[in-house]
Design an enzyme around this catalytic site. Sequence first.
Site, PDB file in Angstrom:
ATOM      1  CB  THR A 146      -0.954   0.016   1.207  1.00 18.22           C
ATOM      2  OG1 THR A 146      -0.197   0.009   2.420  1.00 18.22           O
ATOM      3  CG2 THR A 146      -1.885  -1.185   1.177  1.00 18.22           C
ATOM      4  CG  ASP A 147      -0.695   4.615  -2.202  1.00 15.61           C
ATOM      5  OD1 ASP A 147      -1.556   4.635  -1.292  1.00 15.61           O
ATOM      6  OD2 ASP A 147      -0.980   4.853  -3.393  1.00 15.61           O
ATOM      7  CB  ALA A 148       1.299   8.075   1.423  1.00 17.95           C
ATOM      8  CD  GLN A 149      -3.395   8.636  -2.802  1.00 19.92           C
ATOM      9  OE1 GLN A 149      -3.972   7.748  -3.424  1.00 19.92           O
ATOM     10  NE2 GLN A 149      -3.030   9.776  -3.369  1.00 19.92           N
ATOM     11  CB  VAL A 165      -5.323   2.486  -2.224  1.00 20.62           C
ATOM     12  CG1 VAL A 165      -6.558   3.111  -1.582  1.00 20.62           C
ATOM     13  CG2 VAL A 165      -4.520   3.535  -2.970  1.00 20.62           C
TER      14      VAL A 165
END
Length: 142
Positions: A18-21, A23
């Site tokens: 997953t990324d900083a968002q 997702v």
Amino acid sequence: MSGEYAFSARTRVGFSDTDAQGVVYYGRYNPYFDLARTEYHRHLGRPELGVADFAMRASTVEYHAPARFDDLLEVFVRIERIGRTSITYDHAAYKVDDDGNGDLLMATSKQTLVLIDLAERRAVHVPDAFRERISAFEGTPV
């Protein structure tokens, strides 16, 4: 969804996917597709290709919905086409619940791989035995 595909593999989204968002980072879908393609060939007994193997030539991905940490994904794969020296795979990743239900489409992909002689690093013909095994499994000529 699954009626279009003869094979699928499941994987769970890891935190590092997953990324900083929060997702799944877009680049992490290719490993999911690679896993399904590898399991597809394992299911078929890893058809013998001699001193050749497949190398990626082209890959397109479309993103339909965001997957998140700990989501269970079922990644479907089929062989859409076998050319003289290449093979095109069609993938679709769906989110499913832990009971195996659900059909939320997350991402789709088409990938074309070329069969290459590993020593010469040049394209070679896809063997007829490989074509026959795939066609028998898929239920249609490819």
